[in-house]
Design a protein around this motif. Structure first.
Motif, PDB file in Angstrom:
ATOM      1  N   GLU A 376     -76.236 141.358  39.090  1.00 29.86           N
ATOM      2  CA  GLU A 376     -76.743 140.852  37.818  1.00 29.86           C
ATOM      3  C   GLU A 376     -75.651 140.854  36.753  1.00 29.86           C
ATOM      4  O   GLU A 376     -74.939 141.835  36.557  1.00 29.86           O
ATOM      5  CB  GLU A 376     -77.917 141.724  37.356  1.00 29.86           C
ATOM      6  CG  GLU A 376     -78.632 141.201  36.119  1.00 29.86           C
ATOM      7  CD  GLU A 376     -79.821 142.065  35.734  1.00 29.86           C
ATOM      8  OE1 GLU A 376     -80.542 141.699  34.802  1.00 29.86           O
ATOM      9  OE2 GLU A 376     -80.028 143.113  36.398  1.00 29.86           O
ATOM     10  N   GLY A 377     -75.509 139.714  36.091  1.00 24.06           N
ATOM     11  CA  GLY A 377     -74.512 139.585  35.041  1.00 24.06           C
ATOM     12  C   GLY A 377     -73.125 139.252  35.521  1.00 24.06           C
ATOM     13  O   GLY A 377     -72.206 139.104  34.705  1.00 24.06           O
ATOM     14  N   HIS A 378     -72.936 139.105  36.830  1.00 26.22           N
ATOM     15  CA  HIS A 378     -71.597 138.835  37.369  1.00 26.22           C
ATOM     16  C   HIS A 378     -71.487 137.473  38.058  1.00 26.22           C
ATOM     17  O   HIS A 378     -70.448 137.161  38.636  1.00 26.22           O
ATOM     18  CB  HIS A 378     -71.207 139.928  38.367  1.00 26.22           C
ATOM     19  CG  HIS A 378     -71.130 141.292  37.769  1.00 26.22           C
ATOM     20  ND1 HIS A 378     -70.148 141.668  36.874  1.00 26.22           N
ATOM     21  CD2 HIS A 378     -71.944 142.378  37.906  1.00 26.22           C
ATOM     22  CE1 HIS A 378     -70.339 142.922  36.502  1.00 26.22           C
ATOM     23  NE2 HIS A 378     -71.416 143.377  37.115  1.00 26.22           N
ATOM     24  N   LEU A 379     -72.539 136.675  38.017  1.00 29.28           N
ATOM     25  CA  LEU A 379     -72.515 135.379  38.693  1.00 29.28           C
ATOM     26  C   LEU A 379     -71.686 134.373  37.906  1.00 29.28           C
ATOM     27  O   LEU A 379     -71.661 134.377  36.673  1.00 29.28           O
ATOM     28  CB  LEU A 379     -73.935 134.839  38.874  1.00 29.28           C
ATOM     29  CG  LEU A 379     -74.900 135.680  39.720  1.00 29.28           C
ATOM     30  CD1 LEU A 379     -76.257 134.984  39.803  1.00 29.28           C
ATOM     31  CD2 LEU A 379     -74.332 135.940  41.112  1.00 29.28           C
ATOM     32  N   HIS A 380     -71.020 133.506  38.643  1.00 28.27           N
ATOM     33  CA  HIS A 380     -70.340 132.365  38.044  1.00 28.27           C
ATOM     34  C   HIS A 380     -71.403 131.354  37.611  1.00 28.27           C
ATOM     35  O   HIS A 380     -72.515 131.329  38.140  1.00 28.27           O
ATOM     36  CB  HIS A 380     -69.396 131.746  39.081  1.00 28.27           C
ATOM     37  CG  HIS A 380     -68.537 130.642  38.548  1.00 28.27           C
ATOM     38  ND1 HIS A 380     -68.931 129.328  38.530  1.00 28.27           N
ATOM     39  CD2 HIS A 380     -67.279 130.656  38.024  1.00 28.27           C
ATOM     40  CE1 HIS A 380     -67.968 128.580  38.035  1.00 28.27           C
ATOM     41  NE2 HIS A 380     -66.950 129.359  37.712  1.00 28.27           N
ATOM     42  N   GLU A 381     -71.058 130.520  36.655  1.00 28.63           N
ATOM     43  CA  GLU A 381     -72.016 129.523  36.170  1.00 28.63           C
ATOM     44  C   GLU A 381     -72.589 128.687  37.314  1.00 28.63           C
ATOM     45  O   GLU A 381     -73.784 128.372  37.340  1.00 28.63           O
ATOM     46  CB  GLU A 381     -71.339 128.608  35.142  1.00 28.63           C
ATOM     47  CG  GLU A 381     -72.265 127.558  34.555  1.00 28.63           C
ATOM     48  CD  GLU A 381     -71.566 126.669  33.538  1.00 28.63           C
ATOM     49  OE1 GLU A 381     -72.216 125.740  33.044  1.00 28.63           O
ATOM     50  OE2 GLU A 381     -70.369 126.915  33.262  1.00 28.63           O
TER      51      GLU A 381
END
Length: 598
Positions: A376-381
């Motif tokens: 969570e919070g680390h995904l690429h767009e």
């Protein structure tokens, strides 16, 4: 020198020592020994991977592709052809820096991407080094087909828990040249260190299967991964012959080649986790290792980024008799095995054992929750649900879909096993392979035009065309060169931002019957500038009859080399070249429906 000057020099020296000590060291061996394979595959945390290489080379790496020649051309290529090349760069893994590694793009179909490519990192490509104990390379997969980011992590764990040797896996945050590319799966490569660890020896023959099966006309595309496998293919060819035997399968002879107990577990796990793009359902994504201790083939999973789905994948309909969730059997080996008298009950008992050993719903669902929170919070767009549209024409593999699959899978499998033997396709799917139709050699000169313009009036073409071993005489020869926009194939890697290709069209009329003939090459524009006067691997299509610009599976395709003169890809500029290609036709692979392996 005065005392003041000495003190200043000493302070300057100590200050620089402090700065240097604070920087990560680029090491070829000793300093990087802090890393161990077991540490790197610790899946309890996100690892940090940073890569640096010259910006121009990174762009060149990203733009390399298998798509030249269109949608089906990659399937006609020889497995020994390597479309991706290594570039020299540096890598930092969890703060430990390693200099002079080889970096290349990877991927075959749905995972291809020009912005967030999957990568291979080979430590000793340029420097004699082994910086990480127990590893000689990294495989970083972009999870393009997996919005949940957990398919590979969970799938390989289940294989291992079921007693099937499978890669270890962890998740990493990847940055290249300062640009964050999101969450990648760090998958243990199936090479010598893996084989040594799992089998106690790396010397057995190793093959990789990519859209190929044990069929007499297709087994040559099973890619040898070491010298012994390349020089001695007798046993894979023998297995193909045995599986093509009319009547009852000679089980005793097959069991002398394949470790059937191990294959049953491998088969059961692929079916259990819905791995439709693996061997037993899709004739894809697997390794075969001839275990030196037993001299029998062991099947190893690979490419498990689209598991935990129902329906059997986009080619399930080619089974002809409906799809079973409990048993995947469109590939030749499982399909033929299941028709042997005792195999349905053996498969059932194996599946029940795998459910006991490796399928703990509570533990799996807890792991799903953990991975979701971890990423969570680390995904690429590009990895966020709002920017995704699914892959392979199927719903995207979201975290909620994984949860639903895990919760319902045991019930689904047990219900189908009640009716053992389960109905499967009456015949296995013949694997995709090529049939050689002829060759084309020659040279041409023309000028670049925009779109599908007419042939150049002052073009020149010399061509020797052979079909079925006979030379074909052509008249009214012409050549044209076109600058195109890249075609898109949504759901099959079509979101890749590919550089528009160049197309070279050679035309003639067959003297014997006035039938039009067209040879079409698709060429990467960058290759024309970067590799002038060098042979460039090329693909394309061959059409007899009414001209049509189709680059799918239907038309015969080209495989070979083209050598182009130096020049710009600008409208009106001259372009000349020489070509030497094979003309092949794709057969099997579901395109013609289910067929027996005869």
């Amino acid at each position: 020198m005065s005392r003041l000057h000495l003190c200043a020099a000493k302070g300057f020296f100590l200050g620089w020592c402090s700065v240097i000590a604070s920087l990560p060291m680029l090491s070829n061996s000793a300093d990087a020994q802090e890393l161990r394979a077991g540490t790197l595959f610790d899946s309890s945390r996100l690892h940090e991977v940073e890569i640096t290489l010259p910006a121009a080379e990174w762009q060149q790496l990203c733009k390399q592709t298998r798509w030249q020649g269109g949608f089906g051309a990659m399937f006609a290529a020889d497995p020994a052809d390597k479309p991706f090349t290594y570039f020299k760069g540096d890598i930092t893994i969890d703060g430990v820096a390693i200099a002079g590694v080889g970096i290349r793009k990877k991927g075959f179909f749905g995972s291809l991407d020009e912005v967030r490519p999957s990568l291979k990192i080979k430590f000793d490509e340029y420097t004699d080094q082994q910086p990480i104990e127990g590893l000689d390379r990294l495989t970083l997969n972009n999870n393009k087909q997996d919005a949940s980011q957990m398919s590979q992590l969970l799938a390989y764990r289940i294989f291992n828990d079921a007693g099937v040797p499978a890669p270890r896996c962890s998740l990493v945050k990847l940055t290249v040249n300062g640009e964050y590319l999101g969450i990648y799966s760090n998958v243990e490569s199936i090479r010598k260190p893996f084989l040594q660890d799992r089998f106690g020896s790396p010397v057995g023959k190793l093959y990789e299967g990519t859209v190929v099966d044990f069929h007499p006309q297709a087994v040559s595309k099973l890619e040898a991964k070491n010298k012994d496998a390349d020089e001695d293919r007798d046993r894979v060819e023998l297995l193909a012959e045995l599986l093509a035997t009319e009547g009852d399968l000679p089980m005793e002879r097959v069991s002398a080649i394949v470790d059937l107990d191990q294959f049953l577990r491998f088969w059961a796990v692929e079916s259990l986790i819905g791995f439709w793009d693996g061997y037993t359902q899709d004739q894809n994504n697997y390794f075969v290792y001839e275990d030196p201790a037993t001299k029998k083939f062991r099947f190893l999973p690979w490419g498990a980024d689209v598991c935990f789905t129902t329906g059997g994948g986009p080619l399930a309909a080619f089974g002809g008799d409906g799809h079973s969730e409990a048993i995947y059997a469109q590939a030749i080996l499982p399909n033929r095995l299941y028709r042997s008298a005792e195999m349905p009950e053996q498969y059932k008992q194996t599946m029940l054992q795998v459910l006991d050993d490796a399928w703990n719903e509570a533990a799996l669902l807890k792991e799903v929750d953990r991975i979701e929170k971890l990423t969570e919070g680390h995904l690429h767009e590009a990895q966020r649900p709002s920017s995704r549209s699914g892959n392979h024409g199927m719903p995207d593999l979201t975290t909620d879909r994984v949860r639903e699959f895990i919760s319902k899978r045991r019930e689904t499998i047990l219900a189908e096993l009640e009716s053992t033997p389960i109905a499967i396709a009456q015949q296995p799917r013949i694997p995709m392979h090529t049939e050689e139709l002829g060759t084309a050699r020659g040279s041409f000169e023309t000028r670049w035009s925009e779109g599908f313009g007419p042939s150049n009036s002052d073009s020149e073409l010399q061509i020797t065309l052979k079909l079925g071993g006979q030379e074909v005489e052509l008249a009214d020869l012409s050549a044209s060169a076109h600058l195109l926009q890249a075609p898109s194939f949504p759901g099959f890697g079509g979101n890749e931002q590919r550089t528009p290709p160049a197309m070279i069209v050679l035309k003639g009329t067959r003297s014997s019957d006035d039938k039009p003939v067209m040879v079409t090459f698709m060429v990467d524009r960058a290759s024309i500038k970067d590799l002038p006067q060098q042979p460039i691997p090329v693909s394309g299509t061959f059409v007899e009859g009414a001209p049509r610009f189709g680059f799918g599976f239907s038309a015969p395709m080209l495989s070979g080399d083209i050598k182009l003169s130096p020049g710009d890809t600008e409208l009106g500029e001259a372009i000349a070249g020489e070509f030497d290609v094979r003309i092949v036709k794709l057969r099997g692979g579901g395109m013609g429906g289910p067929q027996a392996p005869r």
